[in-house]
Design a protein around this motif. Structure first.
Motif, PDB file in Angstrom:
ATOM      1  N   UNK A   1       0.875  -1.167   0.000  1.00  0.00           N
ATOM      2  CA  UNK A   1       0.000   0.000   0.000  1.00  0.00           C
ATOM      3  C   UNK A   1       0.914   1.219   0.000  1.00  0.00           C
ATOM      4  N   UNK A   2       0.425   2.306  -0.569  1.00  0.00           N
ATOM      5  CA  UNK A   2       1.241   3.511  -0.686  1.00  0.00           C
ATOM      6  C   UNK A   2       0.498   4.672  -0.031  1.00  0.00           C
ATOM      7  N   UNK A   3       1.115   5.210   0.998  1.00  0.00           N
ATOM      8  CA  UNK A   3       0.578   6.371   1.690  1.00  0.00           C
ATOM      9  C   UNK A   3       1.150   7.601   1.007  1.00  0.00           C
ATOM     10  N   UNK A   4       0.298   8.562   0.668  1.00  0.00           N
ATOM     11  CA  UNK A   4       0.769   9.750  -0.039  1.00  0.00           C
ATOM     12  C   UNK A   4       0.200  11.012   0.594  1.00  0.00           C
TER      13      UNK A   4
ATOM     14  N   UNK B   1      -1.299  22.423  -6.364  1.00  0.00           N
ATOM     15  CA  UNK B   1      -0.517  22.183  -7.573  1.00  0.00           C
ATOM     16  C   UNK B   1      -1.466  21.675  -8.652  1.00  0.00           C
ATOM     17  N   UNK B   2      -1.500  22.352  -9.780  1.00  0.00           N
ATOM     18  CA  UNK B   2      -2.487  22.009 -10.809  1.00  0.00           C
ATOM     19  C   UNK B   2      -2.160  20.719 -11.562  1.00  0.00           C
ATOM     20  N   UNK B   3      -0.882  20.403 -11.767  1.00  0.00           N
ATOM     21  CA  UNK B   3      -0.508  19.207 -12.504  1.00  0.00           C
ATOM     22  C   UNK B   3      -0.660  17.984 -11.598  1.00  0.00           C
ATOM     23  N   UNK B   4      -1.588  17.078 -11.906  1.00  0.00           N
ATOM     24  CA  UNK B   4      -1.811  15.915 -11.027  1.00  0.00           C
ATOM     25  C   UNK B   4      -0.581  15.015 -10.903  1.00  0.00           C
ATOM     26  N   UNK B   5       0.329  15.068 -11.872  1.00  0.00           N
ATOM     27  CA  UNK B   5       1.549  14.258 -11.799  1.00  0.00           C
ATOM     28  C   UNK B   5       2.567  14.837 -10.824  1.00  0.00           C
ATOM     29  N   UNK B   6       2.351  16.069 -10.382  1.00  0.00           N
ATOM     30  CA  UNK B   6       3.295  16.745  -9.484  1.00  0.00           C
ATOM     31  C   UNK B   6       2.705  16.985  -8.092  1.00  0.00           C
ATOM     32  N   UNK B   7       1.456  16.578  -7.848  1.00  0.00           N
ATOM     33  CA  UNK B   7       0.771  16.885  -6.593  1.00  0.00           C
ATOM     34  C   UNK B   7       1.277  16.095  -5.397  1.00  0.00           C
ATOM     35  N   UNK B   8       1.850  14.927  -5.626  1.00  0.00           N
ATOM     36  CA  UNK B   8       2.314  14.102  -4.509  1.00  0.00           C
ATOM     37  C   UNK B   8       3.644  14.654  -4.013  1.00  0.00           C
ATOM     38  N   UNK B   9       3.655  15.052  -2.729  1.00  0.00           N
ATOM     39  CA  UNK B   9       4.839  15.698  -2.149  1.00  0.00           C
ATOM     40  C   UNK B   9       5.469  14.873  -1.027  1.00  0.00           C
ATOM     41  N   UNK B  10       4.804  13.805  -0.615  1.00  0.00           N
ATOM     42  CA  UNK B  10       5.324  12.925   0.426  1.00  0.00           C
ATOM     43  C   UNK B  10       4.768  11.531   0.250  1.00  0.00           C
ATOM     44  N   UNK B  11       5.534  10.522   0.678  1.00  0.00           N
ATOM     45  CA  UNK B  11       5.068   9.148   0.519  1.00  0.00           C
ATOM     46  C   UNK B  11       5.749   8.201   1.504  1.00  0.00           C
ATOM     47  N   UNK B  12       5.071   7.116   1.803  1.00  0.00           N
ATOM     48  CA  UNK B  12       5.587   5.964   2.537  1.00  0.00           C
ATOM     49  C   UNK B  12       5.100   4.730   1.797  1.00  0.00           C
ATOM     50  N   UNK B  13       5.923   3.703   1.746  1.00  0.00           N
ATOM     51  CA  UNK B  13       5.464   2.419   1.220  1.00  0.00           C
ATOM     52  C   UNK B  13       5.190   1.520   2.414  1.00  0.00           C
TER      53      UNK B  13
END
Length: 177
Positions: free
Chosen positions: A43-46, A52-64
């Protein structure tokens, strides 16, 4: 979803390989994504910045997040490639491996970290997790330069001996400094 996982992998690539200068595999460099076989069963926590308008750039943090339900009877955790975790597996506790944690430099703030940690707590409660574990990276490989941090971990944050992982022989360093 798959697009969010790929965006999280691009974030990981930015932090691990571009910022911290780790060495990517040829496939990773070509795709500009940090990826491995564990991503598909995790699972990926984000954390998303919706400003941020570009959906490909909106993720700024994550945990696997990889729990033992996802690996099944014959699967393994990433941590097994660096540590003997048999004592953890034998504990019969519900396990959660934390990995590939990263946050973009401009977002390394208390609120973003609190969002990640709140997400972890919510996941732990939802999945009835008993033990968290995982590998962590430090900057560099010079043991002398890292001795203060390693000694602190040894003297103040060792897991109970009954569940304590041990580095595999080819990775082992005595941190009782």
């Amino acid at each position: 979803n798959e697009d969010e996982i790929k965006a999280a992998q691009r974030l990981r690539y930015t932090v691990f390989y571009e910022e911290y200068k780790a060495k990517p595999s040829d496939d990773m460099a070509r795709e500009r994504r940090d990826m491995d076989d564990f991503d598909s069963i995790s699972d990926h926590l984000i954390v998303i910045d919706k400003s941020i308008s570009d959906p490909h750039e909106q993720i700024v943090g994550t945990y696997r997040l990889l729990n033992n339900k996802a690996i099944g009877e014959n699967g393994s955790f990433y941590t097994s490639s660096e540590f003997d975790i048999s004592s953890l597996l034998e504990s019969k506790e519900p396990l959660l491996e934390l990995g590939r944690s990263c946050v973009l430099a401009d977002y390394r703030t208390r609120p973003v970290l609190q969002l990640l940690w709140q997400g972890l707590v919510d996941y732990m409660i939802e999945q009835n997790i008993g033990i968290l574990f995982g590998c962590a990276s430090m900057h560099g490989t010079d043991i002398n330069a890292l001795s203060e941090q390693l000694a602190y971990m040894h003297h103040y944050h060792m897991a109970d001996e009954s569940i304590r992982p041990r580095a595999l022989d080819h990775h082992y360093v005595d941190i009782d400094m």
